[in-house]
Design an enzyme around this catalytic site. Structure first.
Site, PDB file in Angstrom:
ATOM      1  CB  SER A  22       4.278 128.738 -31.294  1.00 43.53           C
ATOM      2  OG  SER A  22       4.467 129.944 -31.992  1.00 43.53           O
TER       3      SER A  22
ATOM      4  CG  HIS B 193       0.098 131.540 -33.072  1.00 41.63           C
ATOM      5  ND1 HIS B 193      -0.366 130.831 -31.999  1.00 41.63           N
ATOM      6  CD2 HIS B 193       1.458 131.590 -32.945  1.00 41.63           C
ATOM      7  CE1 HIS B 193       0.663 130.464 -31.234  1.00 41.63           C
ATOM      8  NE2 HIS B 193       1.774 130.915 -31.794  1.00 41.63           N
TER       9      HIS B 193
END
Length: 242
Positions: free
Chosen positions: A134, A170
């Site tokens: 991330s 994501h």
């Protein structure tokens, strides 16, 4: 030991729920360790949880995962002060640097204040494998999409730029990620770049794309570019299942 060229594995994965520990390292992190090419001793891995405010609970869980895997773990924290005297020297001693997710804008600000940006570039050039999830993926690129500013996703455009691409994380699990990245690339706010579904990672050798890997069935990676008409184009890339 060091990888045979500057190596970054940028992911939306690398951790899974553990049985006896909160986390275990999943195949994407195993790939990063393998890329370091260590033999004859425990691989050295350094954790950074800057994007979580150096949360000691997060670091504890990462150490537990490392112990379970048989890795020689250390960490670099910056708050309230750096926990090592020589940041660059410490990173250069590692085989793998693993960066946890959270606020990528806080991460970038603190890294620059303490010279971690320069130290990361030196470690990368020396063959230390850089990886993470991330925020720990976006940071290596020129920018990406982030919720660091609030619930509404916004662009971040001042990544470390070790890689001359934007990065989407994501991509399949948060509905606004995909259309916003495409819009920002089409508008020229972000560079063309690579995106990862949860459970996927993109490997770079030097500044060149070198392949895509997934640890979850159905996960994918993508190249997002802008065409001559100023429209976004998304290409699903071939992946290797780990």
């Amino acid at each position: 030991m060091a990888a045979d060229s500057p190596t970054i594995l940028a992911t939306s994965g690398g951790l899974r729920s553990g049985v006896r520990t909160r986390y275990e390292f999943s195949p994407l992190t195993e790939l990063a360790v393998d890329l370091a090419g260590v033999t004859g001793r425990a691989p050295r891995i350094c954790f950074l949880a800057t994007a979580q405010g150096d949360n000691p609970a997060v670091l504890h869980e990462l150490y537990a995962a490392a112990q379970l895997r048989g890795l020689a773990a250390s960490h670099l924290s910056l708050v309230p002060m750096p926990n090592v005297a020589d940041v660059e020297g410490h990173l250069l001693e590692q085989d793998v640097v693993w960066v946890y997710g959270g606020s990528v804008v806080a991460l970038l600000a603190l890294w620059r204040l303490h010279g971690v940006d320069r130290a990361m570039r030196a470690a990368w050039a020396a063959g230390v494998v850089l990886t993470g999830v991330s925020a720990g993926s976006i940071c290596w690129h020129t920018g990406g999409t982030t919720d660091s500013f609030g619930p509404e996703l916004r662009p971040v455009t001042d990544g470390l730029a070790l890689l001359p691409y934007s990065n989407g994380v994501h991509y399949d699990s948060e509905p606004r990620r995909r259309p916003l990245l495409q819009q920002l690339v089409a508008d020229g706010v972000l560079d063309a770049g690579y995106a990862t579904d949860d459970g996927a990672g993109v490997l770079y050798r030097g500044t060149e794309y070198a392949g895509s890997f997934v640890e979850t069935d159905g996960a994918a990676t993508y190249l997002v570019t802008s065409n001559a008409a100023g429209e976004a184009e998304e290409t699903r890339l071939d992946v290797q299942r780990l």
